[in-house]
Design a protein around this motif. Structure first.
Motif, PDB file in Angstrom:
ATOM      1  N   PRO A  64       0.832  -1.233   0.216  1.00 57.99           N
ATOM      2  CA  PRO A  64       0.189  -0.116   0.253  1.00 57.99           C
ATOM      3  C   PRO A  64       0.969   1.165   0.177  1.00 57.99           C
ATOM      4  O   PRO A  64       0.271   2.260  -0.520  1.00 57.99           O
ATOM      5  CB  PRO A  64      -1.109  -0.125   1.408  1.00 57.99           C
ATOM      6  N   GLU A  65       2.006   1.326   0.980  1.00 60.34           N
ATOM      7  CA  GLU A  65       3.036   2.508   0.849  1.00 60.34           C
ATOM      8  C   GLU A  65       3.792   2.952  -0.962  1.00 60.34           C
ATOM      9  O   GLU A  65       3.128   4.131  -0.746  1.00 60.34           O
ATOM     10  CB  GLU A  65       4.002   1.755   1.326  1.00 60.34           C
ATOM     11  N   ALA A  66       3.996   1.920  -1.686  1.00 57.67           N
ATOM     12  CA  ALA A  66       4.153   1.671  -2.784  1.00 57.67           C
ATOM     13  C   ALA A  66       3.505   2.137  -3.647  1.00 57.67           C
ATOM     14  O   ALA A  66       3.456   3.209  -4.414  1.00 57.67           O
ATOM     15  CB  ALA A  66       5.128   0.515  -3.717  1.00 57.67           C
ATOM     16  N   PHE A  67       2.077   2.431  -3.493  1.00 60.12           N
ATOM     17  CA  PHE A  67       0.702   2.467  -4.587  1.00 60.12           C
ATOM     18  C   PHE A  67       0.342   4.186  -3.775  1.00 60.12           C
ATOM     19  O   PHE A  67       0.046   4.866  -4.700  1.00 60.12           O
ATOM     20  CB  PHE A  67      -0.375   1.732  -3.883  1.00 60.12           C
ATOM     21  N   SER A  68       0.795   4.364  -3.085  1.00 54.53           N
ATOM     22  CA  SER A  68       0.509   5.510  -2.103  1.00 54.53           C
ATOM     23  C   SER A  68       1.454   6.910  -2.740  1.00 54.53           C
ATOM     24  O   SER A  68       1.536   7.529  -2.871  1.00 54.53           O
ATOM     25  CB  SER A  68       0.430   5.645  -0.928  1.00 54.53           C
ATOM     26  N   ARG A  69       3.038   6.542  -2.531  1.00 48.58           N
ATOM     27  CA  ARG A  69       4.067   6.879  -2.992  1.00 48.58           C
ATOM     28  C   ARG A  69       4.166   7.474  -4.508  1.00 48.58           C
ATOM     29  O   ARG A  69       4.039   8.356  -5.147  1.00 48.58           O
ATOM     30  CB  ARG A  69       5.256   6.745  -2.351  1.00 48.58           C
ATOM     31  N   ASP A  70       4.202   6.210  -5.419  1.00 51.65           N
ATOM     32  CA  ASP A  70       3.993   6.326  -6.943  1.00 51.65           C
ATOM     33  C   ASP A  70       2.642   5.656  -7.612  1.00 51.65           C
ATOM     34  O   ASP A  70       2.968   4.262  -7.825  1.00 51.65           O
ATOM     35  CB  ASP A  70       5.349   5.628  -6.860  1.00 51.65           C
ATOM     36  N   PRO A  71       1.726   5.835  -7.564  1.00 50.57           N
ATOM     37  CA  PRO A  71       0.477   4.631  -8.353  1.00 50.57           C
ATOM     38  C   PRO A  71       0.960   4.722  -9.706  1.00 50.57           C
ATOM     39  O   PRO A  71       0.452   3.829  -9.749  1.00 50.57           O
ATOM     40  CB  PRO A  71      -1.027   6.111  -8.025  1.00 50.57           C
ATOM     41  N   GLY A  72       1.603   5.581 -10.288  1.00 49.03           N
ATOM     42  CA  GLY A  72       1.338   5.187 -11.644  1.00 49.03           C
ATOM     43  C   GLY A  72       2.671   4.542 -11.623  1.00 49.03           C
ATOM     44  O   GLY A  72       2.588   3.492 -13.121  1.00 49.03           O
ATOM     45  N   LEU A  73       3.558   4.280 -10.899  1.00 51.85           N
ATOM     46  CA  LEU A  73       4.207   3.032 -11.514  1.00 51.85           C
ATOM     47  C   LEU A  73       3.793   2.268 -10.891  1.00 51.85           C
ATOM     48  O   LEU A  73       4.394   0.865 -11.704  1.00 51.85           O
ATOM     49  CB  LEU A  73       6.152   3.353 -10.282  1.00 51.85           C
ATOM     50  N   VAL A  74       3.269   1.908 -10.059  1.00 53.41           N
ATOM     51  CA  VAL A  74       2.741   0.574  -9.179  1.00 53.41           C
ATOM     52  C   VAL A  74       1.302   0.204 -10.116  1.00 53.41           C
ATOM     53  O   VAL A  74       1.878  -1.215 -10.706  1.00 53.41           O
ATOM     54  CB  VAL A  74       1.819   0.605  -8.497  1.00 53.41           C
ATOM     55  N   TRP A  75       0.819   1.422 -10.910  1.00 55.10           N
ATOM     56  CA  TRP A  75       0.171   0.323 -12.307  1.00 55.10           C
ATOM     57  C   TRP A  75       0.478   0.094 -13.079  1.00 55.10           C
ATOM     58  O   TRP A  75       0.288  -1.248 -14.015  1.00 55.10           O
ATOM     59  CB  TRP A  75      -1.319   1.509 -12.421  1.00 55.10           C
ATOM     60  N   GLN A  76       2.018   0.575 -13.519  1.00 54.52           N
ATOM     61  CA  GLN A  76       2.882   0.015 -15.085  1.00 54.52           C
ATOM     62  C   GLN A  76       2.939  -1.376 -14.512  1.00 54.52           C
ATOM     63  O   GLN A  76       3.298  -2.294 -15.460  1.00 54.52           O
ATOM     64  CB  GLN A  76       3.977   1.001 -14.818  1.00 54.52           C
ATOM     65  N   PHE A  77       3.613  -1.740 -13.432  1.00 54.92           N
ATOM     66  CA  PHE A  77       3.933  -3.127 -13.193  1.00 54.92           C
ATOM     67  C   PHE A  77       2.511  -4.365 -13.060  1.00 54.92           C
ATOM     68  O   PHE A  77       2.814  -5.449 -13.782  1.00 54.92           O
ATOM     69  CB  PHE A  77       4.635  -2.781 -11.551  1.00 54.92           C
TER      70      PHE A  77
END
Length: 318
Positions: A64-77
């Motif tokens: 959840p922390e990664a999504f909060s920090r950089d949702p664009g990167l997480v969604w690309q993954f």
């Protein structure tokens, strides 16, 4: 020079016979599935510490922390993983387990996989419990919103997450677009703004996020309740098959222990003979070493017959 060709997995005839005899008289059967089940379908697993996607520790993106920090990167993954899974096909092991679920009333499957291949193989939904959710479920990230959507196979889920392409000069026809491998760190990722990402259609505030269980999150309570209800029935459990997973991490290890406590014999199907459940193996258990896609149709054949692969649900819907 000796041949280095891969040896076809050999199932010892005595082990096959004793397993099939036990399977035939088993009425309550549990299967625990891991990433090794989908290995023959060609999916990257990103398992374990140090599993990288581009330069990123893949497990560090699943929080959840990664999504909060950089949702664009997480969604690309996750968009990459959705794309890869949709382009993969269920393998014979998926189909064999789906057929066993139809043949045996008392069969329950617990899957740690999020790739959607078991549902696409026609595995009956009521006999398939997804411990870690699915890449094809999405839900609102806003704390106060309960929006949830299952079986979203749209690829890309929003236009901004489309896999970038380049012209392919090798084709003899008109120049065609070739998808770039965005898992390669040398391929540039598009820059995404928050407005480009999937947004909740209900509350209009929160971003949608993948409906998978991230590190630090609880497993789905409804799924755990269903499993607990099945496990706590008074009848003994005859068999648990541990397929493509070491089952050394809880709660997976706990399911093996609980099944054994209720009388189950254990059958492990894995490429690595050192990958055994936390509680070890007894003399009455089986270890079938090799590719699950080859082994499962063979050891289940006495109950399910020959597997004829059908078109998966995603193809039927297209």
């Amino acid at each position: 020079m000796a041949s280095t060709a891969a040896r076809t997995p050999l199932i010892p005839p005595k082990d096959l016979e004793s397993f099939q005899q036990h399977l035939a008289k088993s009425t309550r059967i549990l299967a625990l599935l891991g990433a090794g089940l989908s290995a023959s379908s060609g999916l990257p697993t990103f398992r374990g510490a140090g599993g990288l996607w581009r330069t990123h520790d893949a497990t560090a993106l699943a929080t959840p922390e990664a999504f909060s920090r950089d949702p664009g990167l997480v969604w690309q993954f996750y968009s990459y993983r959705r794309h890869m899974a949709l382009n993969a096909k269920p393998n014979p092991a998926h189909y064999a387990l789906a057929e066993l679920a139809r043949k045996k009333d008392g069969f329950m499957t617990l899957s740690q996989n999020v790739d959607g291949l078991s549902p696409r193989a026609g595995h009956p939904a009521e006999k398939l419990k997804l411990l870690h959710g699915s890449l094809f479920d999405v839900k609102c990230s806003d704390f106060f919103c309960q929006y949830f959507e299952s079986n979203n196979y749209t690829d890309p889920i929003v236009p901004a997450l489309a896999i970038p392409t380049e012209e392919d000069p090798t084709t003899t026809e008109a120049i065609k677009a070739r998808e770039l491998d965005i898992a390669d760190e040398n391929v540039s990722l598009p820059e995404l703004a928050i407005r480009d990402l999937p947004r909740c259609p209900t509350c209009k505030r929160g971003l949608l996020r993948p409906g998978v269980v991230w590190f630090g999150e609880m497993l789905p309570s409804g799924v755990l309740d269903d499993i607990d209800q099945w496990m706590s029935q008074p009848e003994k459990i005859d068999l648990i098959m541990v397929i493509g997973t070491s089952a050394k991490v809880y709660p997976a290890a706990g399911f093996v222990d609980s099944a054994r406590a209720k009388g189950a014999r254990v059958a492990v199907i894995n490429m690595d003979r050192s990958d055994k459940p936390m509680g070890g193996m007894s003399k009455n258990d089986w270890f079938f070493e090799g590719d699950a896609a080859q082994i499962m149709p063979e050891i289940l054949k006495s109950v399910i017959g020959e597997i004829t692969q059908m078109s998966d649900l995603a193809e039927q819907a297209s």
